[in-house]
Motif scaffolding. Structure first.
Motif, PDB file in Angstrom:
ATOM      1  N   PHE A   1      90.033 -15.476  32.992  1.00  0.00           N
ATOM      2  CA  PHE A   1      89.828 -15.750  31.570  1.00  0.00           C
ATOM      3  C   PHE A   1      90.462 -14.607  30.772  1.00  0.00           C
ATOM      4  CE2 PHE A   1      86.204 -17.484  33.897  1.00  0.00           C
ATOM      5  CZ  PHE A   1      86.215 -18.801  33.486  1.00  0.00           C
ATOM      6  N   PHE A   2      91.355 -14.970  29.877  1.00  0.00           N
ATOM      7  CA  PHE A   2      91.938 -13.958  29.006  1.00  0.00           C
ATOM      8  C   PHE A   2      91.409 -14.189  27.595  1.00  0.00           C
ATOM      9  CE2 PHE A   2      95.279 -12.701  25.975  1.00  0.00           C
ATOM     10  CZ  PHE A   2      95.205 -11.321  26.166  1.00  0.00           C
ATOM     11  N   ILE A   3      90.802 -13.078  27.011  1.00  0.00           N
ATOM     12  CA  ILE A   3      90.263 -13.174  25.653  1.00  0.00           C
ATOM     13  C   ILE A   3      91.193 -12.377  24.743  1.00  0.00           C
ATOM     14  CG2 ILE A   3      88.253 -12.769  24.187  1.00  0.00           C
ATOM     15  CD1 ILE A   3      86.569 -12.801  26.777  1.00  0.00           C
ATOM     16  N   PRO A   4      91.910 -13.067  23.860  1.00  0.00           N
ATOM     17  CA  PRO A   4      92.900 -12.368  23.039  1.00  0.00           C
ATOM     18  C   PRO A   4      92.262 -11.430  22.003  1.00  0.00           C
ATOM     19  CG  PRO A   4      92.929 -14.725  22.618  1.00  0.00           C
ATOM     20  CD  PRO A   4      91.845 -14.487  23.580  1.00  0.00           C
ATOM     21  N   ASP A   5      93.071 -10.485  21.542  1.00  0.00           N
ATOM     22  CA  ASP A   5      92.631  -9.532  20.506  1.00  0.00           C
ATOM     23  C   ASP A   5      92.273 -10.323  19.242  1.00  0.00           C
ATOM     24  OD1 ASP A   5      92.126  -7.199  19.167  1.00  0.00           O
ATOM     25  OD2 ASP A   5      94.248  -6.801  18.706  1.00  0.00           O
ATOM     26  N   GLY A   6      91.200  -9.933  18.571  1.00  0.00           N
ATOM     27  CA  GLY A   6      90.803 -10.581  17.318  1.00  0.00           C
ATOM     28  C   GLY A   6      90.019 -11.869  17.531  1.00  0.00           C
ATOM     29  N   PHE A   7      89.627 -12.131  18.744  1.00  0.00           N
ATOM     30  CA  PHE A   7      88.894 -13.359  19.087  1.00  0.00           C
ATOM     31  C   PHE A   7      87.576 -13.462  18.300  1.00  0.00           C
ATOM     32  CE2 PHE A   7      85.693 -15.361  21.907  1.00  0.00           C
ATOM     33  CZ  PHE A   7      86.260 -16.614  22.076  1.00  0.00           C
ATOM     34  N   SER A   8      86.792 -12.379  18.360  1.00  0.00           N
ATOM     35  CA  SER A   8      85.476 -12.398  17.684  1.00  0.00           C
ATOM     36  C   SER A   8      85.647 -12.524  16.172  1.00  0.00           C
ATOM     37  CB  SER A   8      84.690 -11.122  18.007  1.00  0.00           C
ATOM     38  OG  SER A   8      84.497 -11.011  19.394  1.00  0.00           O
TER      39      SER A   8
ATOM     40  N   GLU B   1      85.756 -16.576  42.719  1.00  0.00           N
ATOM     41  CA  GLU B   1      86.027 -15.235  42.145  1.00  0.00           C
ATOM     42  C   GLU B   1      86.830 -15.437  40.865  1.00  0.00           C
ATOM     43  OE1 GLU B   1      85.110 -12.221  42.995  1.00  0.00           O
ATOM     44  OE2 GLU B   1      84.034 -12.805  44.833  1.00  0.00           O
ATOM     45  N   PHE B   2      86.300 -14.921  39.758  1.00  0.00           N
ATOM     46  CA  PHE B   2      87.001 -15.024  38.473  1.00  0.00           C
ATOM     47  C   PHE B   2      87.372 -13.641  37.955  1.00  0.00           C
ATOM     48  CE2 PHE B   2      84.448 -18.980  38.371  1.00  0.00           C
ATOM     49  CZ  PHE B   2      85.508 -19.876  38.305  1.00  0.00           C
ATOM     50  N   GLY B   3      88.572 -13.576  37.386  1.00  0.00           N
ATOM     51  CA  GLY B   3      88.983 -12.342  36.727  1.00  0.00           C
ATOM     52  C   GLY B   3      88.805 -12.475  35.219  1.00  0.00           C
ATOM     53  N   ILE B   4      88.500 -11.359  34.535  1.00  0.00           N
ATOM     54  CA  ILE B   4      88.362 -11.392  33.063  1.00  0.00           C
ATOM     55  C   ILE B   4      89.221 -10.267  32.491  1.00  0.00           C
ATOM     56  CG2 ILE B   4      86.786 -11.117  31.110  1.00  0.00           C
ATOM     57  CD1 ILE B   4      84.524 -12.130  32.896  1.00  0.00           C
ATOM     58  N   SER B   5      90.028 -10.609  31.529  1.00  0.00           N
ATOM     59  CA  SER B   5      90.761  -9.576  30.783  1.00  0.00           C
ATOM     60  C   SER B   5      90.390  -9.753  29.323  1.00  0.00           C
ATOM     61  CB  SER B   5      92.267  -9.757  30.987  1.00  0.00           C
ATOM     62  OG  SER B   5      92.936  -8.851  30.145  1.00  0.00           O
ATOM     63  N   ASN B   6      89.773  -8.730  28.755  1.00  0.00           N
ATOM     64  CA  ASN B   6      89.257  -8.825  27.387  1.00  0.00           C
ATOM     65  C   ASN B   6      90.061  -7.930  26.451  1.00  0.00           C
ATOM     66  OD1 ASN B   6      87.830  -9.137  25.084  1.00  0.00           O
ATOM     67  ND2 ASN B   6      85.890  -8.290  25.871  1.00  0.00           N
ATOM     68  N   ALA B   7      91.006  -8.537  25.716  1.00  0.00           N
ATOM     69  CA  ALA B   7      91.806  -7.773  24.752  1.00  0.00           C
ATOM     70  C   ALA B   7      91.049  -7.590  23.443  1.00  0.00           C
ATOM     71  CB  ALA B   7      93.120  -8.499  24.508  1.00  0.00           C
ATOM     72  N   ASP B   8      89.874  -8.156  23.384  1.00  0.00           N
ATOM     73  CA  ASP B   8      89.042  -8.076  22.163  1.00  0.00           C
ATOM     74  C   ASP B   8      87.852  -7.142  22.428  1.00  0.00           C
ATOM     75  OD1 ASP B   8      88.243  -8.912  19.521  1.00  0.00           O
ATOM     76  OD2 ASP B   8      86.758 -10.234  20.453  1.00  0.00           O
ATOM     77  N   ALA B   9      88.120  -6.079  23.193  1.00  0.00           N
ATOM     78  CA  ALA B   9      87.040  -5.166  23.600  1.00  0.00           C
ATOM     79  C   ALA B   9      86.256  -4.704  22.375  1.00  0.00           C
ATOM     80  CB  ALA B   9      87.626  -3.989  24.356  1.00  0.00           C
TER      81      ALA B   9
ATOM     82  N   ARG C   1      92.860  -5.069  33.213  1.00  0.00           N
ATOM     83  CA  ARG C   1      93.139  -4.326  31.978  1.00  0.00           C
ATOM     84  C   ARG C   1      93.933  -5.156  30.959  1.00  0.00           C
ATOM     85  NH1 ARG C   1      96.521  -2.223  35.775  1.00  0.00           N
ATOM     86  NH2 ARG C   1      98.748  -2.243  35.274  1.00  0.00           N
ATOM     87  N   ASP C   2      94.795  -6.082  31.428  1.00  0.00           N
ATOM     88  CA  ASP C   2      95.559  -6.895  30.479  1.00  0.00           C
ATOM     89  C   ASP C   2      95.869  -8.266  31.090  1.00  0.00           C
ATOM     90  OD1 ASP C   2      97.607  -6.484  32.322  1.00  0.00           O
ATOM     91  OD2 ASP C   2      98.427  -4.779  31.190  1.00  0.00           O
TER      92      ASP C   2
END
Lengths: 394, 324
Positions: A106-113, A53-61, A88-89
């Motif tokens: 997995f945490f994806i920081p803001d501005g990743f893309s 089971e993996f959690g994902i938090s995407n700050a780069d929505a 959510r965070d």
């Protein structure tokens, strides 16, 4: 061929009378597999194949690349390889990992893309529990695989940009589109590291491989033993070529190895509940693994001058490859140093092959382990046969 | 042990074994330095030499077990190397060490090595039973050889070499470490082989075995064949003489003086027992010695003749005893 067969039969008769072969080929692996399965079976939770089971938090929505990551993970979930929950965070993701609600995140920081589009450094942060190195390894593998996909997409986009004069963002999106046109390649590369066997099968397979290494050296040990007993000289004085004597010894190793693993698999199925799916493909894996192990053991034990010395060498190889190859405990993913090193052992490829088979798909899914194991067998056996020729003297 | 041995198939080659300039070195050490000899069909040839003389190395090269550095071995007209196979079926090799599988029975050992020699079916069964009988092991045929005494293991070791009725039987010190009874049995067995036409190459450092079994002898020392021939030829070759010890009383000094002038007598002297003489060949000289002593008023009460043996020959050739 008759003379070779008679030598093999004579050696088998002696092995059976000696009974050591039953101890290493059947009794010991059954006992170890049963003990490990009882002691550590809870690691596997259930007898079913494990789904992490993996959690994902995407700050780069909204970012095209972070969204692509979520899509890739969703594909793995659809395949039944992983479970996904969104958070959510970063804080809530970390808490979910700490409280074991998820195995890793997995945490994806803001501005990743944007960072990727601009060619700057960007990273997916893996959140994992230090107590779960295996899951951490799998999560790291997923993140690195995704990074490779993005890099490949960027390269494809750059090519398009040169040809069509695209903007940086168009360039990356075009590349992503190109990479997503071929998703099976991405999933397949992660599959082996994600799939796991149930406890009885895992420990039975591990014990079978571990102890098989002790019995596949039989041929070479028997050659050294014949030298000690002076019967080798007597064979060399017979009208049979030295090459055929050597062939008989290697055939003996192969026969004893496949026979003991086959017998063990049969017993482990009924006594321990091991689930050997797709028997023809499993049998091919066993044959290839026995060949590779026999080659490696013969290569190392071939340096020995006496049967006792060869036995010691064989034990060292068996234990080292057993631990490194993940026969007792799964080794962390292929991206770690240990994981990479484990790929030098037939054990790792055998376990990986069985893991692949557990997800279904038949012979096709074990093509890579089979090719690698066969390559190992051909290479090591060729070298060890050349080396063993120096033992063909009185 | 008295069961007749079936004679081997007739050999059309005039020689069973022809060894020419055989050489072998181990690093700096030259173990065999150009040895040459021949064996005719039905001949029993002895290779005599001390331990470490190069006998076993020579034998192993002749058996095709060890590769020679140089020279040639021809068996029944076919050249032999370590990789030639068909020619090896002419040879029965009995190694110095007992070479048996401990966890197999005597019958299983014989059957296995018989198969390696190309025997099969009824022929194999027949030969196994014959050899078991010949080696007096029929009643223990089903026992694992690990349970056998040293003598029994030695006998089986020889039996394996005889299984396929070879043209040439090579025996490498077959009586080393064997009790007196088994030794006598082994020597009887070898005599039986020769009587039935099998050529035998026999190595040993026991003089009495060579003198009993072998018509021709090769003396090997430091890897070289230093002399070869029948015992008489070898003795003549080195000029060794018979020693005659005469027990006598009377005018011994006069007797010695007269006997010493006889042709063929090289040395004569008075001892506490009588007279001691060194002569070329005692047998034809003895009547003339007795006559001369009697004419010198010497009364002969007994006589003992010591012929020179191979030990004396070896001592003469090498300056040291065979078992030094």
């Amino acid at each position: 061929m008759r003379d070779i067969a008679w030598i093999v039969l004579k050696d088998l008769r002696q092995q059976v009378r000696d009974r050591t072969i039953f101890i290493f080929g059947l009794i010991a692996p059954l006992a170890i597999a049963a003990a490990l399965s009882l002691a550590f079976g809870s690691f596997f939770q259930t007898d079913e194949a494990v789904v992490f089971e993996f959690g994902i938090s995407n700050a780069d929505a909204g970012g095209p690349i972070s969204e692509a990551f979520s899509v890739a993970m969703a594909e793995l979930e659809t395949e039944g390889l992983v479970g996904i929950t969104f958070h959510r965070d970063r804080f809530s993701l970390e808490r979910a990992v700490e409280e074991n609600e998820v195995d890793a995140g997995f945490f994806i920081p803001d501005g990743f893309s944007q960072a990727i589009v601009e060619g700057s450094e960007a990273e997916v942060i893996v959140v994992a529990n230090p107590d779960g190195p295996v899951v951490a390894g799998v999560a790291t593998s997923i993140a690195k695989q995704f990074a490779l996909e993005v890099a490949s997409a960027s390269a494809a986009g750059a090519t398009l940009a040169i040809l069509g004069g695209l903007t940086p963002e168009q360039m990356v999106q075009a590349g992503l589109a190109a990479s997503q046109a071929n998703p099976p390649a991405r999933i397949a590369s992660l599959e082996a590291e994600i799939r796991q066997l149930d406890a009885p099968t895992f420990y039975s397979a591990g014990a079978a491989m571990f102890f098989m290494v002790f019995v596949v050296g039989t041929g070479l040990l028997s050659l050294l033993e014949e030298r000690r007993l002076h019967t080798l000289a007597r064979l060399l004085a017979s009208p049979i070529s030295p090459g055929r004597i050597l062939a008989a010894k290697f055939l003996l190793s192969f026969t004893v190895g496949t026979g003991s693993v086959g017998l063990f698999m049969l017993f482990s199925r009924f006594l321990l509940g091991a689930d050997w799916v797709d028997l023809p493909a499993t049998a091919l894996l066993v044959v290839a693994a026995v060949g590779a192990s026999a080659g490696i053991v013969s290569l190392v034990a071939g340096w020995a001058r006496t049967a006792e010395q060869a036995q010691n060498f064989q034990s060292v190889v068996a234990v080292a490859m057993g631990i490194l190859g993940g026969t007792f405990f799964p080794v962390a993913g292929g991206d770690t140093f240990l994981g990479t090193l484990s790929l030098a052992t037939p054990h790792a490829w055998f376990m990986r092959g069985l893991g692949d088979l557990s997800g279904g798909g038949g012979l096709g899914v074990v093509a890579l382990p089979l090719v690698v194991l066969t390559g190992m067998a051909v290479l090591t056996l060729t070298i060890s046969v050349l080396g063993a020729r120096r033992n063909m003297r009185p | 042990m008295n069961t007749p041995v079936t004679a081997p198939a007739p050999n059309r080659s005039p020689l069973v074994l022809q060894v020419e300039g055989l050489r072998k070195s181990y690093g700096e050490i030259q173990a065999v330095k150009g040895i040459s000899f021949e064996i005719a069909p039905g001949e029993n040839y002895g290779l005599l030499g001390p331990n470490g003389a190069g006998k076993t190395t020579t034998i192993q090269m002749i058996a095709g077990v060890l590769a020679a550095d140089g020279g040639r071995v021809t068996v029944c007209g076919e050249e032999l190397t370590t990789v030639t196979t068909s020619v090896k079926s002419h040879i029965g090799w009995v190694p110095q060490e007992v070479a048996l599988y401990d966890r197999l029975s005597a019958r299983e050992n014989l059957a296995f090595f018989g198969r390696m020699q190309g025997l099969s079916g009824k022929e194999l069964t027949k030969r196994v039973e014959e050899v078991l009988h010949l080696t007096a092991l029929s009643d223990r045929a089903g026992d694992k050889t690990i349970k056998f005494s040293g003598g029994m293991r030695r006998r089986l070791n020889i039996g394996i070499g005889l299984l396929h009725q070879p043209d040439l039987l090579i025996l490498d010190e077959p009586t080393v470490g064997v009790d007196v009874q088994s030794r006598a049995s082994i020597l009887d067995q070898v005599e039986e082989m020769t009587r039935h036409g099998m050529a035998v190459l026999y190595t040993t450092h026991y003089i009495e075995e060579v003198e009993r079994l072998c018509r021709r002898v090769g003396i090997i020392d430091h890897g070289e064949l230093i002399a070869e021939g029948t015992k008489t030829e070898l003795v003549k070759m080195v000029g060794e003489r018979d020693r005659v010890l005469v027990n006598a009383v009377g005018n011994l000094s006069e007797g010695v003086n007269r006997v010493g002038r006889l042709e063929g007598v090289h040395q004569a002297g008075v001892t506490t027992e009588g007279v001691e003489l060194l002569v070329d060949d005692a047998t034809p000289l003895l009547p003339r010695i007795f006559e001369t002593l009697t004419r010198s008023e010497v009364s002969v009460t007994g006589v003992h003749v010591e012929e020179p043996d191979l030990e004396a020959v070896f001592l003469h050739l090498t300056g040291r005893a065979l078992r030094d």
